[in-house]
Design a protein around this motif. Structure first.
Motif, PDB file in Angstrom:
ATOM      1  N   PRO A   7       0.855  -1.194   0.000  1.00  0.00           N
ATOM      2  CA  PRO A   7       0.000   0.000   0.000  1.00  0.00           C
ATOM      3  C   PRO A   7       0.891   1.245   0.000  1.00  0.00           C
ATOM      4  O   PRO A   7       2.114   1.127  -0.065  1.00  0.00           O
ATOM      5  N   LYS A   8       0.264   2.382   0.131  1.00  0.00           N
ATOM      6  CA  LYS A   8       1.054   3.606   0.287  1.00  0.00           C
ATOM      7  C   LYS A   8       1.897   3.469   1.550  1.00  0.00           C
ATOM      8  O   LYS A   8       1.505   2.802   2.501  1.00  0.00           O
ATOM      9  N   PHE A   9       3.054   4.119   1.571  1.00  0.00           N
ATOM     10  CA  PHE A   9       4.099   3.828   2.553  1.00  0.00           C
ATOM     11  C   PHE A   9       3.697   3.981   4.015  1.00  0.00           C
ATOM     12  O   PHE A   9       4.014   3.138   4.829  1.00  0.00           O
ATOM     13  N   GLU A  10       2.996   5.056   4.363  1.00  0.00           N
ATOM     14  CA  GLU A  10       2.642   5.209   5.772  1.00  0.00           C
ATOM     15  C   GLU A  10       1.719   4.082   6.228  1.00  0.00           C
ATOM     16  O   GLU A  10       1.759   3.658   7.367  1.00  0.00           O
ATOM     17  N   ILE A  16       3.022  -3.129   9.370  1.00  0.00           N
ATOM     18  CA  ILE A  16       4.168  -3.858   9.925  1.00  0.00           C
ATOM     19  C   ILE A  16       4.173  -3.752  11.443  1.00  0.00           C
ATOM     20  O   ILE A  16       4.283  -4.762  12.149  1.00  0.00           O
ATOM     21  N   GLN A  17       4.044  -2.539  11.954  1.00  0.00           N
ATOM     22  CA  GLN A  17       4.076  -2.334  13.403  1.00  0.00           C
ATOM     23  C   GLN A  17       2.999  -3.155  14.104  1.00  0.00           C
ATOM     24  O   GLN A  17       3.275  -3.903  15.047  1.00  0.00           O
ATOM     25  N   LYS A  18       1.785  -3.048  13.657  1.00  0.00           N
ATOM     26  CA  LYS A  18       0.675  -3.723  14.323  1.00  0.00           C
ATOM     27  C   LYS A  18       0.703  -5.234  14.085  1.00  0.00           C
ATOM     28  O   LYS A  18       0.336  -6.006  14.975  1.00  0.00           O
ATOM     29  N   SER A  19       1.141  -5.668  12.924  1.00  0.00           N
ATOM     30  CA  SER A  19       1.234  -7.103  12.647  1.00  0.00           C
ATOM     31  C   SER A  19       2.246  -7.775  13.562  1.00  0.00           C
ATOM     32  O   SER A  19       2.011  -8.891  14.041  1.00  0.00           O
ATOM     33  N   VAL A  20       3.349  -7.109  13.809  1.00  0.00           N
ATOM     34  CA  VAL A  20       4.342  -7.645  14.740  1.00  0.00           C
ATOM     35  C   VAL A  20       3.732  -7.740  16.136  1.00  0.00           C
ATOM     36  O   VAL A  20       3.874  -8.757  16.814  1.00  0.00           O
ATOM     37  N   GLU A  21       3.033  -6.704  16.555  1.00  0.00           N
ATOM     38  CA  GLU A  21       2.393  -6.718  17.870  1.00  0.00           C
ATOM     39  C   GLU A  21       1.365  -7.846  17.983  1.00  0.00           C
ATOM     40  O   GLU A  21       1.169  -8.409  19.061  1.00  0.00           O
ATOM     41  N   LEU A  22       0.710  -8.174  16.881  1.00  0.00           N
ATOM     42  CA  LEU A  22      -0.342  -9.182  16.892  1.00  0.00           C
ATOM     43  C   LEU A  22       0.167 -10.595  16.591  1.00  0.00           C
ATOM     44  O   LEU A  22      -0.627 -11.522  16.462  1.00  0.00           O
ATOM     45  N   GLY A  23       1.481 -10.758  16.470  1.00  0.00           N
ATOM     46  CA  GLY A  23       2.031 -12.106  16.399  1.00  0.00           C
ATOM     47  C   GLY A  23       2.548 -12.601  15.072  1.00  0.00           C
ATOM     48  O   GLY A  23       2.924 -13.767  14.967  1.00  0.00           O
ATOM     49  N   ALA A  24       2.580 -11.769  14.046  1.00  0.00           N
ATOM     50  CA  ALA A  24       3.140 -12.228  12.772  1.00  0.00           C
ATOM     51  C   ALA A  24       4.612 -12.587  12.970  1.00  0.00           C
ATOM     52  O   ALA A  24       5.336 -11.889  13.673  1.00  0.00           O
ATOM     53  N   ASN A  25       5.031 -13.695  12.381  1.00  0.00           N
ATOM     54  CA  ASN A  25       6.429 -14.121  12.489  1.00  0.00           C
ATOM     55  C   ASN A  25       7.286 -13.575  11.363  1.00  0.00           C
ATOM     56  O   ASN A  25       8.501 -13.482  11.497  1.00  0.00           O
ATOM     57  N   SER A  26       6.661 -13.245  10.253  1.00  0.00           N
ATOM     58  CA  SER A  26       7.371 -12.574   9.174  1.00  0.00           C
ATOM     59  C   SER A  26       6.360 -11.811   8.332  1.00  0.00           C
ATOM     60  O   SER A  26       5.177 -12.151   8.294  1.00  0.00           O
ATOM     61  N   ILE A  27       6.861 -10.784   7.682  1.00  0.00           N
ATOM     62  CA  ILE A  27       6.033  -9.955   6.815  1.00  0.00           C
ATOM     63  C   ILE A  27       6.742  -9.886   5.476  1.00  0.00           C
ATOM     64  O   ILE A  27       7.930  -9.563   5.417  1.00  0.00           O
ATOM     65  N   ILE A  28       6.007 -10.217   4.436  1.00  0.00           N
ATOM     66  CA  ILE A  28       6.590 -10.216   3.103  1.00  0.00           C
ATOM     67  C   ILE A  28       5.794  -9.251   2.227  1.00  0.00           C
ATOM     68  O   ILE A  28       4.619  -9.497   1.938  1.00  0.00           O
ATOM     69  N   PRO A  29       6.423  -8.134   1.818  1.00  0.00           N
ATOM     70  CA  PRO A  29       5.742  -7.224   0.895  1.00  0.00           C
ATOM     71  C   PRO A  29       5.589  -7.894  -0.475  1.00  0.00           C
ATOM     72  O   PRO A  29       6.503  -8.579  -0.936  1.00  0.00           O
ATOM     73  N   VAL A  30       4.425  -7.697  -1.075  1.00  0.00           N
ATOM     74  CA  VAL A  30       4.146  -8.341  -2.356  1.00  0.00           C
ATOM     75  C   VAL A  30       3.758  -7.287  -3.388  1.00  0.00           C
ATOM     76  O   VAL A  30       2.878  -6.469  -3.144  1.00  0.00           O
ATOM     77  N   LEU A 148     -14.345 -12.044   4.658  1.00  0.00           N
ATOM     78  CA  LEU A 148     -14.323 -11.537   6.028  1.00  0.00           C
ATOM     79  C   LEU A 148     -15.680 -10.958   6.409  1.00  0.00           C
ATOM     80  O   LEU A 148     -15.818 -10.315   7.440  1.00  0.00           O
ATOM     81  N   GLY A 149     -16.675 -11.164   5.559  1.00  0.00           N
ATOM     82  CA  GLY A 149     -18.016 -10.646   5.834  1.00  0.00           C
ATOM     83  C   GLY A 149     -18.450  -9.639   4.794  1.00  0.00           C
ATOM     84  O   GLY A 149     -17.820  -9.478   3.750  1.00  0.00           O
ATOM     85  N   ASP A 150     -19.518  -8.943   5.107  1.00  0.00           N
ATOM     86  CA  ASP A 150     -20.135  -8.028   4.150  1.00  0.00           C
ATOM     87  C   ASP A 150     -19.376  -6.718   3.961  1.00  0.00           C
ATOM     88  O   ASP A 150     -19.519  -6.068   2.928  1.00  0.00           O
ATOM     89  N   ARG A 151     -18.598  -6.323   4.939  1.00  0.00           N
ATOM     90  CA  ARG A 151     -17.889  -5.044   4.843  1.00  0.00           C
ATOM     91  C   ARG A 151     -16.620  -5.191   4.008  1.00  0.00           C
ATOM     92  O   ARG A 151     -15.920  -6.181   4.103  1.00  0.00           O
ATOM     93  N   ILE A 152     -16.323  -4.178   3.225  1.00  0.00           N
ATOM     94  CA  ILE A 152     -15.050  -4.148   2.511  1.00  0.00           C
ATOM     95  C   ILE A 152     -14.118  -3.277   3.344  1.00  0.00           C
ATOM     96  O   ILE A 152     -14.340  -2.077   3.515  1.00  0.00           O
ATOM     97  N   LEU A 153     -13.097  -3.915   3.891  1.00  0.00           N
ATOM     98  CA  LEU A 153     -12.169  -3.236   4.796  1.00  0.00           C
ATOM     99  C   LEU A 153     -10.985  -2.642   4.031  1.00  0.00           C
ATOM    100  O   LEU A 153     -10.594  -3.150   2.989  1.00  0.00           O
ATOM    101  N   ARG A 154     -10.421  -1.603   4.607  1.00  0.00           N
ATOM    102  CA  ARG A 154      -9.190  -1.032   4.043  1.00  0.00           C
ATOM    103  C   ARG A 154      -8.059  -2.035   4.227  1.00  0.00           C
ATOM    104  O   ARG A 154      -8.067  -2.821   5.169  1.00  0.00           O
ATOM    105  N   THR A 155      -7.069  -1.953   3.345  1.00  0.00           N
ATOM    106  CA  THR A 155      -5.970  -2.920   3.397  1.00  0.00           C
ATOM    107  C   THR A 155      -5.268  -2.927   4.755  1.00  0.00           C
ATOM    108  O   THR A 155      -4.897  -3.976   5.258  1.00  0.00           O
ATOM    109  N   GLU A 156      -5.122  -1.773   5.374  1.00  0.00           N
ATOM    110  CA  GLU A 156      -4.444  -1.723   6.679  1.00  0.00           C
ATOM    111  C   GLU A 156      -5.300  -2.314   7.795  1.00  0.00           C
ATOM    112  O   GLU A 156      -4.794  -2.697   8.847  1.00  0.00           O
ATOM    113  N   THR A 157      -6.600  -2.426   7.577  1.00  0.00           N
ATOM    114  CA  THR A 157      -7.487  -3.013   8.569  1.00  0.00           C
ATOM    115  C   THR A 157      -7.561  -4.527   8.425  1.00  0.00           C
ATOM    116  O   THR A 157      -7.676  -5.246   9.415  1.00  0.00           O
ATOM    117  N   VAL A 158      -7.467  -5.012   7.207  1.00  0.00           N
ATOM    118  CA  VAL A 158      -7.619  -6.446   6.951  1.00  0.00           C
ATOM    119  C   VAL A 158      -6.575  -7.262   7.698  1.00  0.00           C
ATOM    120  O   VAL A 158      -6.903  -8.233   8.390  1.00  0.00           O
TER     121      VAL A 158
END
Length: 172
Positions: A7-10, A16-30, A148-158
């Motif tokens: 996504p856009k950089f910010e 990345i910050q929140k994914s690490v806090e929530l337990g991701a073991n690695s993050i791979i930009p695609v 994930l249901g009826d709502r379309i979430l922003r990429t940073e929320t998903v």
């Protein structure tokens, strides 16, 4: 592992910050077809170094004894090459109507050992969503496409939504 469409950089820094806090073991930009931002060469190296520092800081802040790695940029075909390295790869897709994340996690729980360890990959599209051709390729390779249901979430929320649910389901 979080496979995140760039996504856009910010937004990527927040993911990345929140994914690490929530337990991701690695993050791979695609790099995906609908990514607004395209990284190449020195820009990619600089961003990756910055993203790794963000992951380190987040890991320290939340008391993790492990610093997740932010790996180098890949494309969707490379995810397909790695599918067999995971127990399951889940793809959040707004046009999926039947297979829910809840159903998929229930299936995973039925298949895991007593140690409750499972290797899950999560694929999240960029702001523009995932291309139908990418979904087809991932599905043919064995990835599980979920709604994930009826709502379309922003990429940073998903990513935060899916990681939170997985943390709830699998961590003690």
């Amino acid at each position: 592992t979080l496979f995140q469409g760039i996504p856009k950089f910010e937004k990527m820094e927040l993911i990345i910050q929140k994914s690490v806090e929530l337990g991701a073991n690695s993050i791979i930009p695609v790099n995906m077809k609908r990514c607004v931002v395209k990284l190449e060469g020195k820009d990619e190296i600089k961003k990756n170094e910055r993203w790794q520092k963000i992951a380190e800081s987040a890991a320290k802040q939340c008391g993790r004894g492990f610093i997740p790695e932010v790996k180098h940029l890949i494309n969707v075909k490379e995810i397909c090459n790695w599918i067999n390295e995971y127990d399951v790869i889940i793809v959040a897709y707004e046009n999926e109507k039947e297979n829910t994340l809840k159903q998929q996690l229930k299936e995973i729980k039925q298949q895991i050992n007593d140690d409750n360890k499972v290797k899950i990959g999560i694929v999240i599209g960029p702001e523009g969503g995932l291309e139908e051709s990418d979904i087809k390729l991932l599905k043919e390779s064995g990835a599980k496409i979920v709604t994930l249901g009826d709502r379309i979430l922003r990429t940073e929320t998903v990513a935060l939504n899916v990681l939170s649910i997985i943390m709830y389901e699998f961590e003690q």
